[in-house]
Scaffold this motif. Structure first.
Motif, PDB file in Angstrom:
ATOM      1  N   SER A  73      77.647  28.505  30.473  1.00  0.00           N
ATOM      2  CA  SER A  73      77.898  29.483  29.408  1.00  0.00           C
ATOM      3  C   SER A  73      76.758  30.487  29.367  1.00  0.00           C
ATOM      4  O   SER A  73      75.586  30.119  29.509  1.00  0.00           O
ATOM      5  N   PHE A  74      77.122  31.746  29.159  1.00  0.00           N
ATOM      6  CA  PHE A  74      76.162  32.842  29.206  1.00  0.00           C
ATOM      7  C   PHE A  74      76.368  33.769  28.016  1.00  0.00           C
ATOM      8  O   PHE A  74      77.479  33.894  27.510  1.00  0.00           O
ATOM      9  N   VAL A  75      75.297  34.447  27.607  1.00  0.00           N
ATOM     10  CA  VAL A  75      75.406  35.454  26.563  1.00  0.00           C
ATOM     11  C   VAL A  75      76.230  36.606  27.120  1.00  0.00           C
ATOM     12  O   VAL A  75      75.959  37.114  28.210  1.00  0.00           O
ATOM     13  N   SER A  76      77.240  36.985  26.384  1.00  0.00           N
ATOM     14  CA  SER A  76      78.191  37.993  26.826  1.00  0.00           C
ATOM     15  C   SER A  76      77.743  39.406  26.474  1.00  0.00           C
ATOM     16  O   SER A  76      77.100  39.629  25.453  1.00  0.00           O
ATOM     17  N   ALA A  77      78.123  40.338  27.299  1.00  0.00           N
ATOM     18  CA  ALA A  77      77.880  41.753  27.003  1.00  0.00           C
ATOM     19  C   ALA A  77      78.786  42.226  25.881  1.00  0.00           C
ATOM     20  O   ALA A  77      78.527  43.261  25.269  1.00  0.00           O
ATOM     21  N   ALA A  78      79.827  41.462  25.568  1.00  0.00           N
ATOM     22  CA  ALA A  78      80.748  41.849  24.502  1.00  0.00           C
ATOM     23  C   ALA A  78      80.026  41.923  23.161  1.00  0.00           C
ATOM     24  O   ALA A  78      80.423  42.686  22.286  1.00  0.00           O
ATOM     25  N   GLY A  79      78.951  41.165  22.998  1.00  0.00           N
ATOM     26  CA  GLY A  79      78.172  41.246  21.766  1.00  0.00           C
ATOM     27  C   GLY A  79      77.602  42.637  21.569  1.00  0.00           C
ATOM     28  O   GLY A  79      77.559  43.162  20.468  1.00  0.00           O
ATOM     29  N   GLU A  80      77.180  43.266  22.656  1.00  0.00           N
ATOM     30  CA  GLU A  80      76.679  44.639  22.599  1.00  0.00           C
ATOM     31  C   GLU A  80      77.816  45.602  22.269  1.00  0.00           C
ATOM     32  O   GLU A  80      77.617  46.567  21.549  1.00  0.00           O
ATOM     33  N   GLU A  81      78.992  45.327  22.809  1.00  0.00           N
ATOM     34  CA  GLU A  81      80.150  46.170  22.501  1.00  0.00           C
ATOM     35  C   GLU A  81      80.473  46.082  21.017  1.00  0.00           C
ATOM     36  O   GLU A  81      80.793  47.083  20.376  1.00  0.00           O
ATOM     37  N   GLY A  82      80.368  44.888  20.459  1.00  0.00           N
ATOM     38  CA  GLY A  82      80.613  44.712  19.028  1.00  0.00           C
ATOM     39  C   GLY A  82      79.604  45.467  18.187  1.00  0.00           C
ATOM     40  O   GLY A  82      79.947  46.094  17.177  1.00  0.00           O
ATOM     41  N   ARG A  83      78.352  45.429  18.612  1.00  0.00           N
ATOM     42  CA  ARG A  83      77.302  46.163  17.903  1.00  0.00           C
ATOM     43  C   ARG A  83      77.597  47.666  17.941  1.00  0.00           C
ATOM     44  O   ARG A  83      77.430  48.364  16.946  1.00  0.00           O
ATOM     45  N   GLU A  84      78.053  48.159  19.082  1.00  0.00           N
ATOM     46  CA  GLU A  84      78.374  49.580  19.200  1.00  0.00           C
ATOM     47  C   GLU A  84      79.572  49.938  18.314  1.00  0.00           C
ATOM     48  O   GLU A  84      79.588  51.005  17.691  1.00  0.00           O
ATOM     49  N   ARG A  85      80.565  49.066  18.246  1.00  0.00           N
ATOM     50  CA  ARG A  85      81.710  49.299  17.342  1.00  0.00           C
ATOM     51  C   ARG A  85      81.223  49.397  15.902  1.00  0.00           C
ATOM     52  O   ARG A  85      81.698  50.244  15.136  1.00  0.00           O
ATOM     53  N   ALA A  86      80.293  48.515  15.525  1.00  0.00           N
ATOM     54  CA  ALA A  86      79.755  48.537  14.161  1.00  0.00           C
ATOM     55  C   ALA A  86      79.011  49.842  13.899  1.00  0.00           C
ATOM     56  O   ALA A  86      79.136  50.432  12.809  1.00  0.00           O
ATOM     57  N   ARG A  87      78.250  50.325  14.885  1.00  0.00           N
ATOM     58  CA  ARG A  87      77.538  51.598  14.722  1.00  0.00           C
ATOM     59  C   ARG A  87      78.518  52.755  14.515  1.00  0.00           C
ATOM     60  O   ARG A  87      78.305  53.620  13.668  1.00  0.00           O
ATOM     61  N   ARG A  88      79.583  52.765  15.317  1.00  0.00           N
ATOM     62  CA  ARG A  88      80.587  53.833  15.179  1.00  0.00           C
ATOM     63  C   ARG A  88      81.267  53.767  13.811  1.00  0.00           C
ATOM     64  O   ARG A  88      81.476  54.801  13.162  1.00  0.00           O
ATOM     65  N   ALA A  89      81.611  52.544  13.380  1.00  0.00           N
ATOM     66  CA  ALA A  89      82.249  52.385  12.072  1.00  0.00           C
ATOM     67  C   ALA A  89      81.311  52.841  10.956  1.00  0.00           C
ATOM     68  O   ALA A  89      81.740  53.483   9.994  1.00  0.00           O
ATOM     69  N   ALA A  90      80.027  52.532  11.085  1.00  0.00           N
ATOM     70  CA  ALA A  90      79.051  52.949  10.084  1.00  0.00           C
ATOM     71  C   ALA A  90      78.947  54.470  10.026  1.00  0.00           C
ATOM     72  O   ALA A  90      78.865  55.063   8.940  1.00  0.00           O
ATOM     73  N   ALA A  91      78.954  55.100  11.198  1.00  0.00           N
ATOM     74  CA  ALA A  91      78.878  56.562  11.237  1.00  0.00           C
ATOM     75  C   ALA A  91      80.113  57.180  10.588  1.00  0.00           C
ATOM     76  O   ALA A  91      80.004  58.158   9.828  1.00  0.00           O
ATOM     77  N   GLU A  92      81.276  56.626  10.863  1.00  0.00           N
ATOM     78  CA  GLU A  92      82.506  57.120  10.237  1.00  0.00           C
ATOM     79  C   GLU A  92      82.459  56.926   8.722  1.00  0.00           C
ATOM     80  O   GLU A  92      82.845  57.814   7.960  1.00  0.00           O
TER      81      GLU A  92
END
Length: 124
Positions: A73-92
């Motif tokens: 098991s490995f830390v996924s890059a999807a966590g970074e994608e989620g963080r970016e989604r949160a940033r976009r939602a915050a900006a909106e």
């Protein structure tokens, strides 16, 4: 470092899941980092294999880790994608707040209320 408090009312799998999620979110565990095997971590923490397995499954369902078969098991890059989604939602959200003239304090209280609403779990 993971610490499980046996006296806590929070189940051990949730303590483990929350601590790993926090380490992934704050980048203590970097994208691509290999996690200990379920058996190894269970032995280290004095937990049942099923307890650690449940925590790993929930982290995988949240997109924070990925299991690559026998490789582990490995830390996924999807966590970074989620963080970016949160940033976009915050900006909106900030744009909406500005367009309707709400002050920042009220905007933050609205977000806090939304995070505490039933069915909405704040990330750990």
């Amino acid at each position: 470092m993971i610490v499980i408090d046996a006296a806590s009312p929070v189940p051990p799998f949730e303590q483990l899941r929350a601590q790993l999620a926090r380490q992934i979110q704050d980048r203590t565990l970097a994208v691509g980092a290999r996690l200990p095997t379920i058996r190894h971590l269970a032995a280290d923490l004095g937990l049942a294999v099923n307890t650690v397995g449940r925590a790993y499954r929930e982290l995988e369902e949240a997109g924070l880790i990925e299991t690559r078969g026998r490789a582990g098991s490995f830390v996924s890059a999807a966590g970074e994608e989620g963080r970016e989604r949160a940033r976009r939602a915050a900006a909106e959200y900030a744009a909406v707040i500005a367009s309707i003239g709400l002050d920042a304090g009220e905007a933050v209280r609205i977000v806090q209320a939304a995070l505490q609403a039933p069915g909405t779990a704040a990330p750990a």
